[in-house]
Design a protein around this motif. Structure first.
Motif, PDB file in Angstrom:
ATOM      1  N   GLU A  60      -9.938   1.884   3.733  1.00  0.00           N
ATOM      2  CA  GLU A  60     -11.145   1.153   4.111  1.00  0.00           C
ATOM      3  C   GLU A  60     -11.755   1.695   5.403  1.00  0.00           C
ATOM      4  O   GLU A  60     -12.983   1.809   5.522  1.00  0.00           O
ATOM      5  CB  GLU A  60     -10.795  -0.327   4.273  1.00  0.00           C
ATOM      6  N   ASN A  75     -13.586  -3.229  12.700  1.00  0.00           N
ATOM      7  CA  ASN A  75     -12.613  -3.249  11.609  1.00  0.00           C
ATOM      8  C   ASN A  75     -11.280  -2.639  12.041  1.00  0.00           C
ATOM      9  O   ASN A  75     -10.225  -3.204  11.774  1.00  0.00           O
ATOM     10  CB  ASN A  75     -13.192  -2.490  10.413  1.00  0.00           C
ATOM     11  N   HIS A  79      -7.792  -4.668  12.186  1.00  0.00           N
ATOM     12  CA  HIS A  79      -6.613  -4.241  11.423  1.00  0.00           C
ATOM     13  C   HIS A  79      -5.387  -4.138  12.336  1.00  0.00           C
ATOM     14  O   HIS A  79      -4.278  -4.506  11.943  1.00  0.00           O
ATOM     15  CB  HIS A  79      -6.869  -2.904  10.725  1.00  0.00           C
ATOM     16  N   HIS A 117     -11.636 -12.215   7.487  1.00  0.00           N
ATOM     17  CA  HIS A 117     -11.841 -10.801   7.764  1.00  0.00           C
ATOM     18  C   HIS A 117     -12.793 -10.175   6.747  1.00  0.00           C
ATOM     19  O   HIS A 117     -13.723  -9.446   7.112  1.00  0.00           O
ATOM     20  CB  HIS A 117     -10.489 -10.086   7.771  1.00  0.00           C
ATOM     21  N   ASP A 122     -15.471  -6.889   6.712  1.00  0.00           N
ATOM     22  CA  ASP A 122     -15.574  -5.979   5.571  1.00  0.00           C
ATOM     23  C   ASP A 122     -16.953  -6.041   4.908  1.00  0.00           C
ATOM     24  O   ASP A 122     -17.385  -5.091   4.279  1.00  0.00           O
ATOM     25  CB  ASP A 122     -14.470  -6.268   4.539  1.00  0.00           C
TER      26      ASP A 122
HETATM   27 FE   LIG Z   1     -10.997  -4.589   6.879  1.00  0.00          FE
END
Ligand SMILES: [Fe+2]
Length: 127
Positions: A60, A75, A79, A117, A122
């Motif tokens: 991703e 992001n 993570h 999230h 995303d």
């Molecule tokens: Fe993500």
């Protein structure tokens, strides 16, 4: 139970596919926690979730980078934070004699984290 909804789709097929597999893994974990038995399978499911989450994050993050996604940096940071959250959850769930109440709370936290999230970070992939 994390039931997949169309609003969770980012529109990027490989990302959505990974998210669905992660949701299935979390549901499997919930099933095991609910069954009261089969607890010897819990470490295997946790190991799957950990490994698959890391593989997914790499895919991703590369995808966001490629698409110059506005949430790419956020992001990566999120993570990293998830890895800590997950490690803490795993330690609690694998502790001998962890109560069902704690197990469900920890599971609920993971489900909430993923939903939030996907919706907040995303979704930067959706264009
Ligand atoms: Fe993500």
């Amino acid at each position: 139970m994390l039931t997949w909804k169309p609003e969770f789709d980012t529109g990027v097929e490989e990302v959505d596919h990974d998210h669905k597999r992660l949701a299935e893994g979390l549901n499997k974990l919930e099933e095991l926690l609910n069954s009261g038995k089969g607890s010897e399978s819990i470490p295997a499911v946790l190991a799957f979730l950990e490994r698959y989450a890391n593989e997914h994050f790499a895919r991703e993050e590369a995808c966001m980078h490629r698409m110059q996604c506005p949430t790419a940096a956020a992001n990566v940071a999120a993570h990293a934070q998830f890895r800590q959250t997950f490690a803490a959850a795993k330690a609690k769930l694998e502790k001998p004699g962890a109560s069902a109440l704690i197990a469900h709370r920890v599971h609920g936290e993971l489900v909430d984290w993923i939903k939030n999230h996907i919706m907040k970070i995303d979704m930067g992939l959706r264009r």
